[in-house]
Design an enzyme around this catalytic site. Structure first.
Site, mmCIF file in Angstrom:
data_model
loop_
_atom_site.group_PDB
_atom_site.id
_atom_site.type_symbol
_atom_site.label_atom_id
_atom_site.label_comp_id
_atom_site.label_asym_id
_atom_site.label_seq_id
_atom_site.Cartn_x
_atom_site.Cartn_y
_atom_site.Cartn_z
ATOM 1 N N LYS A 25 -6.481 -18.217 -3.624
ATOM 2 C CA LYS A 25 -7.173 -17.441 -2.597
ATOM 3 C C LYS A 25 -8.334 -18.255 -2.035
ATOM 4 O O LYS A 25 -8.546 -18.315 -0.822
ATOM 5 C CB LYS A 25 -7.700 -16.144 -3.205
ATOM 6 N N ASP A 52 -6.378 -10.444 1.035
ATOM 7 C CA ASP A 52 -7.561 -11.211 1.459
ATOM 8 C C ASP A 52 -7.227 -12.278 2.495
ATOM 9 O O ASP A 52 -8.043 -12.575 3.376
ATOM 10 C CB ASP A 52 -8.244 -11.851 0.240
ATOM 11 N N ASN A 94 -12.025 -6.194 1.638
ATOM 12 C CA ASN A 94 -12.958 -6.476 0.537
ATOM 13 C C ASN A 94 -12.930 -7.965 0.226
ATOM 14 O O ASN A 94 -13.068 -8.376 -0.921
ATOM 15 C CB ASN A 94 -12.568 -5.642 -0.692
ATOM 16 N N ARG A 128 -21.716 -5.160 -1.260
ATOM 17 C CA ARG A 128 -21.791 -6.530 -1.803
ATOM 18 C C ARG A 128 -22.813 -7.317 -0.986
ATOM 19 O O ARG A 128 -22.732 -7.377 0.239
ATOM 20 C CB ARG A 128 -20.406 -7.190 -1.770
ATOM 21 N N SER A 179 -22.273 -18.213 -4.883
ATOM 22 C CA SER A 179 -22.137 -19.555 -4.303
ATOM 23 C C SER A 179 -21.462 -19.472 -2.931
ATOM 24 O O SER A 179 -21.436 -20.445 -2.180
ATOM 25 C CB SER A 179 -21.326 -20.453 -5.233
ATOM 26 N N GLN A 180 -20.910 -18.295 -2.606
ATOM 27 C CA GLN A 180 -20.240 -18.162 -1.296
ATOM 28 C C GLN A 180 -21.215 -18.292 -0.136
ATOM 29 O O GLN A 180 -20.820 -18.628 0.977
ATOM 30 C CB GLN A 180 -19.519 -16.822 -1.205
ATOM 31 N N SER A 208 -21.623 -21.049 -10.148
ATOM 32 C CA SER A 208 -20.217 -21.310 -9.772
ATOM 33 C C SER A 208 -20.059 -22.631 -9.018
ATOM 34 O O SER A 208 -19.386 -22.693 -7.978
ATOM 35 C CB SER A 208 -19.681 -20.158 -8.902
ATOM 36 N N ASP A 328 -14.564 -15.927 -12.428
ATOM 37 C CA ASP A 328 -13.426 -15.018 -12.263
ATOM 38 C C ASP A 328 -12.490 -15.069 -13.469
ATOM 39 O O ASP A 328 -12.112 -14.044 -14.030
ATOM 40 C CB ASP A 328 -12.647 -15.376 -10.990
ATOM 41 N N GLU A 356 -15.888 -7.398 -6.752
ATOM 42 C CA GLU A 356 -15.135 -6.260 -6.212
ATOM 43 C C GLU A 356 -15.652 -4.938 -6.771
ATOM 44 O O GLU A 356 -15.607 -3.903 -6.137
ATOM 45 C CB GLU A 356 -13.647 -6.419 -6.501
ATOM 46 N N HIS A 400 -8.438 -6.227 -8.333
ATOM 47 C CA HIS A 400 -7.220 -6.887 -8.787
ATOM 48 C C HIS A 400 -7.363 -7.504 -10.175
ATOM 49 O O HIS A 400 -6.458 -7.441 -10.996
ATOM 50 C CB HIS A 400 -6.823 -7.960 -7.766
ATOM 51 N N ARG A 401 -8.516 -8.080 -10.448
ATOM 52 C CA ARG A 401 -8.660 -8.775 -11.747
ATOM 53 C C ARG A 401 -8.744 -7.792 -12.908
ATOM 54 O O ARG A 401 -8.303 -8.095 -14.017
ATOM 55 C CB ARG A 401 -9.863 -9.718 -11.732
ATOM 56 N N LYS A 433 -4.547 -7.977 -3.632
ATOM 57 C CA LYS A 433 -5.661 -8.787 -3.097
ATOM 58 C C LYS A 433 -5.380 -10.282 -3.257
ATOM 59 O O LYS A 433 -5.721 -11.081 -2.390
ATOM 60 C CB LYS A 433 -6.952 -8.414 -3.824
ATOM 61 N N GLY A 467 20.910 12.542 -8.438
ATOM 62 C CA GLY A 467 20.603 11.266 -7.770
ATOM 63 C C GLY A 467 19.320 11.362 -6.958
ATOM 64 O O GLY A 467 18.474 10.461 -6.998
ATOM 65 N N THR A 468 19.174 12.475 -6.259
ATOM 66 C CA THR A 468 17.982 12.666 -5.428
ATOM 67 C C THR A 468 16.736 12.701 -6.304
ATOM 68 O O THR A 468 15.728 12.040 -6.020
ATOM 69 C CB THR A 468 18.112 13.999 -4.661
HETATM 70 N N1 LIG Z 1 16.358 20.970 -5.327
HETATM 71 C C1 LIG Z 1 17.098 20.791 -4.226
HETATM 72 N N2 LIG Z 1 17.070 21.636 -3.226
HETATM 73 C C2 LIG Z 1 17.820 21.462 -2.134
HETATM 74 N N3 LIG Z 1 18.660 20.424 -1.962
HETATM 75 C C3 LIG Z 1 18.727 19.544 -2.926
HETATM 76 C C4 LIG Z 1 17.950 19.658 -4.096
HETATM 77 N N4 LIG Z 1 18.217 18.599 -4.879
HETATM 78 C C5 LIG Z 1 19.137 17.875 -4.181
HETATM 79 N N5 LIG Z 1 19.423 18.421 -3.014
HETATM 80 C C6 LIG Z 1 20.381 17.949 -2.008
HETATM 81 O O1 LIG Z 1 21.671 18.122 -2.545
HETATM 82 C C7 LIG Z 1 22.514 17.070 -2.151
HETATM 83 C C8 LIG Z 1 23.218 16.492 -3.362
HETATM 84 O O2 LIG Z 1 22.266 15.845 -4.182
HETATM 85 P P1 LIG Z 1 22.594 14.519 -4.981
HETATM 86 O O3 LIG Z 1 23.485 13.632 -4.211
HETATM 87 O O4 LIG Z 1 21.294 13.992 -5.457
HETATM 88 O O5 LIG Z 1 23.396 15.151 -6.204
HETATM 89 P P2 LIG Z 1 24.030 14.443 -7.452
HETATM 90 O O6 LIG Z 1 23.874 15.394 -8.592
HETATM 91 O O7 LIG Z 1 23.502 13.106 -7.668
HETATM 92 O O8 LIG Z 1 25.538 14.376 -7.018
HETATM 93 P P3 LIG Z 1 26.751 13.500 -7.647
HETATM 94 O O9 LIG Z 1 26.921 13.968 -9.027
HETATM 95 O O10 LIG Z 1 27.931 13.864 -6.814
HETATM 96 O O11 LIG Z 1 26.399 12.093 -7.533
HETATM 97 C C9 LIG Z 1 21.644 16.084 -1.397
HETATM 98 O O12 LIG Z 1 21.854 16.247 -0.027
HETATM 99 C C10 LIG Z 1 20.225 16.491 -1.766
HETATM 100 O O13 LIG Z 1 19.297 16.231 -0.747
#
Ligand SMILES: Nc1ncnc2c1ncn2[C@@H]1O[C@H](COP(=O)(O)OP(=O)(O)OP(=O)(O)O)[C@@H](O)[C@H]1O
Ligand SMILES: Nc1ccn([C@H]2C[C@H](O)[C@@H](COP(=O)(O)O)O2)c(=O)n1
Length: 670
Positions: A25, A52, A94, A128, A179-180, A208, A328, A356, A400-401, A433, A467-468
């Site tokens: 830096k 920075d 900063n 500072r 020293s800056q 420094s 530092d 900082e 950061h440090r 940073k 998954g969601t």
């Molecule tokens: N709590 C919730 N309320 C409303 N919609 C939801 C909620 N949770 C998930 N969804 C919606 O439901 C849909 C299916 O969710 P997701 O794909 O995550 O399911 P999944 O269990 O991973 O499915 P799979 O087993 O097929 O992979 C998505 O469009 C998501 O946005």
């Protein structure tokens, strides 16, 4: 970079491998300013890309410098000492290495050519001190106006008028706060040597000093040979002119190296930690941190541009050290001290208080949270070896440090912590940073204690939202993500490609064991072919369910799934994450929703993606898939005995996330 609210570091037990350091830096911002003041184009190689340097680059662009990226090189075309903009407001975050030198350079340019510039930063920057530099500039005759508290940014330099400066006077500047201030004058005053040499004298003992050596060395690279008498008197010769060296290389950051030197000293047990980008030939003063680490026991070898560090003496040895020359990097010694056989006393570190954050107070507070006994004084800190470690949430003070140093507490098992402690680092993105990828670099070197990488397992039926939920949780915790269903889906697609029947368990397993599957961001590749879209089709889910009934296939995919368990942690979703693959997961969630809700969600999901769908047949399919997944002989879909049950039929996605994060937090030792 981790932009999460906090990052939990599991306990680590050893370290090995190579880290390539980001650019220094101190060198980066000095080079940028010099290139910006010089005539012509300077090609800067290996420039640090961080908060920075970004504020310095923005400032230079605002002032009229031209910047052009060419791969990893940056072409900077400078002003040749002539203002192109006479009025600008510069926000410098900063970054002391931007605020101080730009204040001096713009004060001189505005006064001699007519201009007016406002320089400000974040709230901490406005605490500072800069008064000693302002006093020196006023002696010279530069108009400087305090826009806030006198002696601190924000400031206005220049008043749009032109002024003859008193360059014949010896300019006096205090050297015992930062020293800056001297660096800033040395970088800026070559601009006013037309009439005669300019002399700067330092009041008080200069701290420094190695940073002044960097400044003098870089000035020499830009054609300015400063005459130095001790570290008291500096003369810029008459007619000094910045001459671009054409191209210049920024060496790796020696202060950043300190964390990996410490890592090697603590945990380089069988193999060394190799550090590339900085070596014994470094021009940065913080390279002398290596001597301090050696005094504590580190075994260090090195050469030009590289170091290798292993554990030497163990436990480390407590030391008493005047740290004025490595302000530092010395912070790293305070954390190494926890692993020593006797107290460590770091003296002459008053400058820590105006960095900082007040780093003496911050370090003492945070080390105490881990259980340490710490004494602090106006300009020293004493840290006792730590026997009874506690898991702790480390506040990082936008410093950061603090974040990087305290991450080294995650090696506590090496000092006998029982049980090994997790260390929570708040606001981990503060490392941006100087070292945006610090935690990735750390994780690439360390070996966690067996079983210590936490897993948050989410199982449940089709379209329940696993998954969601898993994706959101992984994002908020900074954890890796395993969508285990994707592995079964990919196996099904590969079987289809290869013409393998879905009831031929042994053939499917042989193929699954050698799946060439790559996840790149949101895209998935099978044998080099992108399968992101077909992977998510309902029909693929149905085939995956058929493939997954075979014990051999499950076995073939087992090791692949375990491989996702990497620091700092994993969120895994599927059908048997909590029951079979990660039975020791500290939190298992079984996520359900009514079949009606799930069919409706899947319907919406498909329609939104532009697919056609029929809600009734979707419901029939998903119930058939549920039945197959629940009733198979091996790893059937069911809640683990210790799972938390979450029916999200009536919950929003955010409600579910908050609920699971609450459960997660209840399991933490903090
Ligand atoms: N709590 C919730 N309320 C409303 N919609 C939801 C909620 N949770 C998930 N969804 C919606 O439901 C849909 C299916 O969710 P997701 O794909 O995550 O399911 P999944 O269990 O991973 O499915 P799979 O087993 O097929 O992979 C998505 O469009 C998501 O946005
Ligand atoms: N851990 C897992 C994950 C998935 N499967 C099987 C059963 C599912 O119906 C199919 C597709 O999963 P999805 O992507 O919809 O979650 O894969 C499994 O047996 N075990």
């Amino acid at each position: 970079m981790y932009s999460t609210a906090f990052l939990d570091l599991p306990p680590f037990q050893s370290a090995a491998g190579t880290v390539r350091l980001p650019g220094s830096k101190s060198i980066s911002n000095r080079v940028l300013l010099l290139a910006g003041l010089a005539a012509g184009t300077t090609v800067v190689h290996d420039l640090l890309d961080s908060d920075d340097t970004r504020v310095m680059l923005t400032a230079l662009e605002t002032l009229g410098c031209t910047l052009r990226r060419d791969g990893s090189a940056l072409h900077v075309t400078g002003l040749g000492g002539q203002l192109q903009q006479r009025n600008a407001k510069l926000f410098l975050g900063n970054a002391g290495t931007a605020m101080r030198p730009l204040t001096a350079a713009l004060a001189v340019l505005a006064a001699t050519q007519g201009g007016q510039f406002e320089l400000s930063g974040v709230a901490r920057m406005h605490e500072r001190p800069i008064g000693d530099l302002v006093d020196a500039l006023r002696q010279l005759g530069c108009p400087v106006t305090d826009l806030g508290q006198p002696g601190f940014p924000p400031l206005r330099v220049g008043d749009s008028g032109q002024h003859a400066l008193h360059t014949e006077r010896t300019i006096r500047v205090r050297g015992d706060v930062s020293s800056q201030f001297l660096t800033a004058l040395l970088l800026a005053l070559p601009l006013v040597t037309e009439q005669g040499p300019v002399t700067i004298e330092v009041d008080g003992e200069l701290i420094s000093k190695p940073y002044i050596d960097i400044t003098l060395g870089l000035l020499a690279r830009f054609g300015i040979e400063v005459q130095r008498s001790d570290y008291q008197r500096f003369v810029l010769p008459q007619g000094s002119q910045y001459k671009s060296p054409g191209s210049i290389h920024v060496e790796g950051d020696a202060s950043s190296a300190s964390y990996f030197v410490a890592l090697g000293a603590l945990a380089g047990i069988d193999q060394p930690v190799r550090i590339e980008g900085v070596g014994f030939d470094a021009i940065q003063g913080d390279i002398r941190f290596v001597e301090a680490a050696q005094a504590m026991g580190a075994a260090v070898t090195g050469g030009p541009g590289w170091l290798e560090v292993r554990r030497g003496a163990w436990p480390l040895k407590g030391i008493t050290l005047d740290c004025n020359h490595i302000p530092d990097a010395a912070m790293t010694l305070a954390v190494m001290a926890l692993y020593a056989d006797s107290p460590t006393r770091l003296n002459n570190i008053a400058s820590w208080r105006v960095k900082e954050t007040d780093r003496i107070a911050a370090m003492a507070t945070e080390l105490r949270k881990l259980g340490a006994t710490v004494e602090e004084g106006a300009d020293y800190i004493v840290v006792q070896p730590l026997q009874h470690w506690q898991a702790a949430t480390i506040h990082t003070y936008d410093d950061h440090r603090m974040a990087m140093c305290l991450s080294l507490a995650s090696l506590n098992v090496l000092a006998g912590a029982q049980p090994p402690c997790t260390v929570r680092i708040e606001d981990p993105k503060c490392v941006a940073k100087t070292f945006p990828d610090y935690f990735d670099a750390l994780f690439s070197l360390v070996e966690p204690v067996a079983g210590a990488v936490p897993v948050l397992a989410i199982d449940g039926p089709t379209a329940s939202g696993k998954g969601t939920l898993a994706t959101e949780l992984a994002e908020r915790l900074g954890y890796h993500l395993l969508d285990s269903g994707a592995l079964y889906r990919a196996t099904a697609l590969a079987a289809k490609d290869a013409g393998i029947a879905l009831d031929d368990g042994p053939a499917l397993a042989a193929m699954a064991a050698n799946l060439d599957l790559r996840f790149t961001g949101h895209d998935v590749f099978l044998n080099g072919r992108e399968i992101t879209h077909p992977l998510r089709l309902e029909s693929t889910g149905g085939m995956a369910s058929q493939v997954s009934v075979h014990p051999e296939v499950r076995q073939a995919l087992h090791a692949l799934q375990l491989g996702f368990r990497r620091a700092p942690g994993l969120v895994a979703d599927g059908r048997d994450m909590g029951t079979v693959v990660f039975p020791d997961a500290p939190l298992k969630v079984f996520l359900t929703a009514s079949a009606e809700q799930r069919a409706a969600r899947r319907y919406r999901q498909l329609i939104e993606k532009g697919n056609s769908a029929n809600i009734d047949s979707l419901r029939i399919d998903l119930e058939a898939r549920d039945a197959r997944d629940k009733n198979r002989a091996v790893a059937p879909l069911k809640p683990a005995e210790d799972a938390e049950l979450l029916d999200n039929s009536q919950l929003s996605i955010e409600d579910s996330v908050v609920q699971v994060l609450n459960w997660w937090q209840q399991r933490q030792p903090f």
